[in-house]
Design an enzyme around this catalytic site. Structure first.
Site, short mmCIF file in Angstrom:
data_model
loop_
_atom_site.label_atom_id
_atom_site.label_comp_id
_atom_site.label_asym_id
_atom_site.label_seq_id
_atom_site.Cartn_x
_atom_site.Cartn_y
_atom_site.Cartn_z
N GLN A 1 -4.40 57.05 44.74
CA GLN A 1 -5.58 57.34 45.55
C GLN A 1 -6.52 58.32 44.85
OE1 GLN A 1 -4.69 57.11 50.13
NE2 GLN A 1 -3.29 58.59 49.26
N ASP B 1 4.54 54.47 30.68
CA ASP B 1 5.76 54.86 31.36
C ASP B 1 5.98 56.35 31.17
OD1 ASP B 1 8.28 55.28 32.38
OD2 ASP B 1 9.30 53.82 31.09
N ALA C 1 2.46 61.32 40.24
CA ALA C 1 3.62 62.00 40.82
C ALA C 1 4.42 61.01 41.65
CB ALA C 1 3.19 63.17 41.70
N TYR D 1 11.34 67.06 46.74
CA TYR D 1 9.98 66.79 46.25
C TYR D 1 9.29 68.10 45.89
CZ TYR D 1 4.96 65.89 46.53
OH TYR D 1 3.60 65.86 46.28
#
Length: 275
Positions: free
Chosen positions: A11, A41, A65, A129
């Site tokens: 986004q 990658d 991320a 996270y």
């Protein structure tokens, strides 16, 4: 100025590609192919460093991320490789070519106990996270010519505001977590980063929207678009694996003093939902 966008298919990456198009940015993606992009990658660390050093960008923006909060709890190896280890190699390559590195981080490095976190508040992540993103920050801070942009609840064509709009439009119930954050549209965040690049600031800066609860935000969307569904505030969402900070809102006073644009107004940010 040669700019490289790592994670241009996301986004934020999409909006960065648009706002930086006059610089003809070098765009990379992991899996979702984009026009003019190059597949990279991030877990192939040698290739990542080699690619950056050969392209010699003046600015590297890391918008990539593994942001699936529950997914990070389940697949910790993947989360660590992308959110932490890969960042170390972006830093290494940037240092070699003396590129300015802008790294996008998250409000989830905080525990959510007090809210309105300042840049100098001590992080204390409560999920994996947040932990991996904090480790990534540590690598970035080891490089003087770098800037960490912490943000919150980025949305464009997905995210809580999009879920709320679509669910309410269908006349269904929106379950809104009883907690606060600082949501910002990908477009506004991209515009802010574009301006920050020209100042070449270093350290950490919080760029996010105004503090608001998801309940209040859903009600605002319901009213704004005259939608028929119902908003219900809940303490937890069924199926969540990872803990969420109750109030991860960010203090954006530093960014307000530096940036010339209104990046924070909730009403303005909601204009850029892709619905």
């Amino acid at each position: 100025m040669r700019v490289m966008i790592i994670g241009a298919s996301g986004q934020l990456g999409y909006e960065l590609s648009k706002v930086l198009q006059t610089h003809d940015p070098i765009k990379t993606y992991v899996s979702q192919e984009i026009a003019g992009g190059i597949k990279l990658d991030l877990t192939d660390y040698h290739s990542v460093e080699d690619f950056i050093i050969k392209k010699k960008p003046d600015v590297v923006i890391n918008a990539a991320a593994f942001t699936d909060v529950d997914g990070c709890e389940v697949n910790k190896e993947k989360a660590f490789k992308i959110n932490a280890e890969a960042v170390k190699h972006l830093v290494r390559a940037s240092r070699v070519i003396e590129a300015y590195l802008v790294h996008v981080s998250t409000d989830y490095v905080f525990d959510g106990i007090k809210g309105l976190y300042r840049e100098d508040d001590i992080p204390n992540p409560i999920n994996y996270y947040g932990l991996t993103k904090l480790l990534g920050e540590a690598y970035v801070l080891s490089y003087d010519d770098s800037l960490i942009v912490r943000t919150s609840g980025v949305f464009r064509d997905k995210g809580f505001p999009i879920y709320a709009y679509k669910t309410l439009k269908e006349g269904k119930e929106v379950l809104a977590f009883k907690g606060y954050y600082s949501p910002i549209s990908a477009k506004k965040l991209a515009e802010a980063i574009n301006e920050l690049i020209t100042y070449r600031k270093s350290g950490i800066i919080h760029v996010a929207g105004e503090r608001i609860s998801r309940y209040e935000l859903a009600l605002k969307i319901k009213e704004l678009y005259n939608l028929s569904g119902k908003v219900i505030e809940v303490d937890n969402i069924k199926g969540w694996i990872a803990r969420r900070p109750f109030d991860s809102s960010l203090d954006i006073s530093k960014a307000k003093k530096i940036l010339s644009i209104d990046f924070y107004s909730i009403d303005d940010n909601l204009r850029f939902m892709v619905i």
